[in-house]
Motif scaffolding. Structure first.
Motif, PDB file in Angstrom:
ATOM      1  N   LYS A  52      30.012  36.962  43.059  1.00  0.00           N
ATOM      2  CA  LYS A  52      30.377  37.746  44.489  1.00  0.00           C
ATOM      3  C   LYS A  52      31.476  37.074  45.114  1.00  0.00           C
ATOM      4  O   LYS A  52      32.880  37.555  45.414  1.00  0.00           O
ATOM      5  N   ASP A  53      31.572  36.187  45.740  1.00  0.00           N
ATOM      6  CA  ASP A  53      33.013  35.158  46.780  1.00  0.00           C
ATOM      7  C   ASP A  53      33.799  35.077  45.570  1.00  0.00           C
ATOM      8  O   ASP A  53      35.252  34.923  46.334  1.00  0.00           O
ATOM      9  N   LEU A  54      33.556  35.001  44.617  1.00  0.00           N
ATOM     10  CA  LEU A  54      34.821  34.908  43.192  1.00  0.00           C
ATOM     11  C   LEU A  54      34.999  36.139  43.602  1.00  0.00           C
ATOM     12  O   LEU A  54      36.401  36.879  43.599  1.00  0.00           O
ATOM     13  N   GLN A  55      34.733  36.973  43.123  1.00  0.00           N
ATOM     14  CA  GLN A  55      35.095  38.994  43.393  1.00  0.00           C
ATOM     15  C   GLN A  55      35.917  38.934  44.188  1.00  0.00           C
ATOM     16  O   GLN A  55      37.391  39.578  44.218  1.00  0.00           O
ATOM     17  N   SER A  56      35.193  38.607  45.569  1.00  0.00           N
ATOM     18  CA  SER A  56      35.532  38.808  46.974  1.00  0.00           C
ATOM     19  C   SER A  56      37.311  38.296  47.160  1.00  0.00           C
ATOM     20  O   SER A  56      38.245  38.375  47.660  1.00  0.00           O
ATOM     21  N   ALA A  57      37.021  36.672  46.847  1.00  0.00           N
ATOM     22  CA  ALA A  57      38.556  36.372  46.846  1.00  0.00           C
ATOM     23  C   ALA A  57      39.953  36.048  45.966  1.00  0.00           C
ATOM     24  O   ALA A  57      40.855  36.190  46.050  1.00  0.00           O
ATOM     25  N   VAL A  58      39.380  36.939  44.895  1.00  0.00           N
ATOM     26  CA  VAL A  58      40.068  37.607  43.952  1.00  0.00           C
ATOM     27  C   VAL A  58      41.048  38.304  44.174  1.00  0.00           C
ATOM     28  O   VAL A  58      42.304  39.497  43.889  1.00  0.00           O
ATOM     29  N   SER A  59      39.605  39.631  45.298  1.00  0.00           N
ATOM     30  CA  SER A  59      40.217  41.243  44.917  1.00  0.00           C
ATOM     31  C   SER A  59      41.484  40.904  47.076  1.00  0.00           C
ATOM     32  O   SER A  59      42.061  41.447  47.216  1.00  0.00           O
ATOM     33  N   LEU A  85      43.076  38.347  47.124  1.00  0.00           N
ATOM     34  CA  LEU A  85      44.757  38.092  46.342  1.00  0.00           C
ATOM     35  C   LEU A  85      45.563  38.906  45.999  1.00  0.00           C
ATOM     36  O   LEU A  85      47.134  38.589  45.890  1.00  0.00           O
ATOM     37  N   ALA A  86      44.809  39.846  45.402  1.00  0.00           N
ATOM     38  CA  ALA A  86      45.707  40.673  44.782  1.00  0.00           C
ATOM     39  C   ALA A  86      45.730  41.889  45.555  1.00  0.00           C
ATOM     40  O   ALA A  86      46.913  42.925  45.731  1.00  0.00           O
ATOM     41  N   THR A  87      45.540  41.803  46.887  1.00  0.00           N
ATOM     42  CA  THR A  87      45.746  42.886  48.463  1.00  0.00           C
ATOM     43  C   THR A  87      46.574  41.818  49.133  1.00  0.00           C
ATOM     44  O   THR A  87      47.195  42.459  49.743  1.00  0.00           O
ATOM     45  N   MET A 133      41.507  50.619  41.429  1.00  0.00           N
ATOM     46  CA  MET A 133      41.114  50.129  40.106  1.00  0.00           C
ATOM     47  C   MET A 133      40.678  48.858  40.336  1.00  0.00           C
ATOM     48  O   MET A 133      40.449  48.449  40.239  1.00  0.00           O
ATOM     49  N   LYS A 134      39.235  48.951  39.491  1.00  0.00           N
ATOM     50  CA  LYS A 134      38.887  47.335  39.477  1.00  0.00           C
ATOM     51  C   LYS A 134      39.692  46.499  38.792  1.00  0.00           C
ATOM     52  O   LYS A 134      40.621  46.078  37.957  1.00  0.00           O
ATOM     53  N   LEU A 135      39.158  44.989  39.559  1.00  0.00           N
ATOM     54  CA  LEU A 135      39.563  43.781  38.387  1.00  0.00           C
ATOM     55  C   LEU A 135      38.970  44.375  37.395  1.00  0.00           C
ATOM     56  O   LEU A 135      38.243  44.497  36.047  1.00  0.00           O
ATOM     57  N   GLN A 136      40.010  42.817  36.599  1.00  0.00           N
ATOM     58  CA  GLN A 136      39.785  42.287  35.045  1.00  0.00           C
ATOM     59  C   GLN A 136      39.096  40.818  35.124  1.00  0.00           C
ATOM     60  O   GLN A 136      39.868  39.655  36.021  1.00  0.00           O
ATOM     61  N   VAL A 137      38.394  40.808  34.370  1.00  0.00           N
ATOM     62  CA  VAL A 137      37.517  39.075  34.971  1.00  0.00           C
ATOM     63  C   VAL A 137      36.760  38.593  32.990  1.00  0.00           C
ATOM     64  O   VAL A 137      36.309  40.045  33.078  1.00  0.00           O
TER      65      VAL A 137
END
Length: 183
Positions: free
Chosen positions: A163-170, A172-174, A1-5
């Motif tokens: 891209k860095d934000l996406q990586s950081a929030v991913s 965090l989610a895992t 499931m993709k992150l929601q931003v």
């Protein structure tokens, strides 16, 4: 499931809008991204939202105010409504609900890069007061003068930041038990 931003931006002359678009592009590799001008941004965030990114121009050492937006509108063609800025939007936003974290950015003149004040830092402060934790420190992107264009390389840097934000929030989610920074 993709992150929601959700990326919410305020832009007077178009530079902050270009930065917001580049950040959204960087986020899209691993997230569903909605990009919204602050005047059309929702007053209540969806419960599935993972990351809120908020940005605007730095005016008079901080976030815009009605008076600074009015003043800016006398300097050149404005690309957005001067009626609402991120200060007002954050002020009307419901306190944090759910797991959403935040990141903030601004655009500012390169000449004033050493001057105090930042719209991104001000937005981060207001969001923290409403219970929103910061994922990363506020980020600034630079323009050449009030009506000038973005400096060379800033849209690429904004895309990398996304891209860095996406990586950081991913991450965090895992990572159970890991929390965003308390900046």
């Amino acid at each position: 499931m993709k992150l929601q931003v959700l990326v919410v931006y305020e832009s007077m002359f178009g530079n902050t809008e270009m930065v917001a678009e580049a950040i959204a592009d960087g986020l899209r590799a691993g997230a569903e991204v909605e990009l919204v001008e602050v005047g059309a941004a929702p007053a209540k965030l969806g419960s599935a939202l993972d990351l809120l990114v908020v940005g605007g121009p730095t005016h008079a050492f901080g976030m815009t105010r009605p008076s600074t937006r009015t003043d800016a509108s006398t300097k050149g063609p404005v690309v957005m409504s001067p009626d609402i800025g991120m200060r007002e939007w954050i002020g009307a936003l419901a306190d944090r609900q759910g797991r959403v974290t935040t990141a903030t950015f601004d655009t500012r003149m390169i000449k004033g890069s050493r001057l105090p004040g930042s719209a991104a830092r001000g937005a981060a402060r207001l969001l923290r007061r409403r219970g929103f934790p910061m994922l990363v420190p506020p980020e600034s992107f630079y323009v050449e003068g009030v009506l000038g264009s973005l400096l060379d390389g800033e849209t690429g840097r904004a895309q990398r930041w996304g891209k860095d934000l996406q990586s950081a929030v991913s991450q965090l989610a895992t990572s159970p038990g890991k929390s965003p920074t308390a900046l």
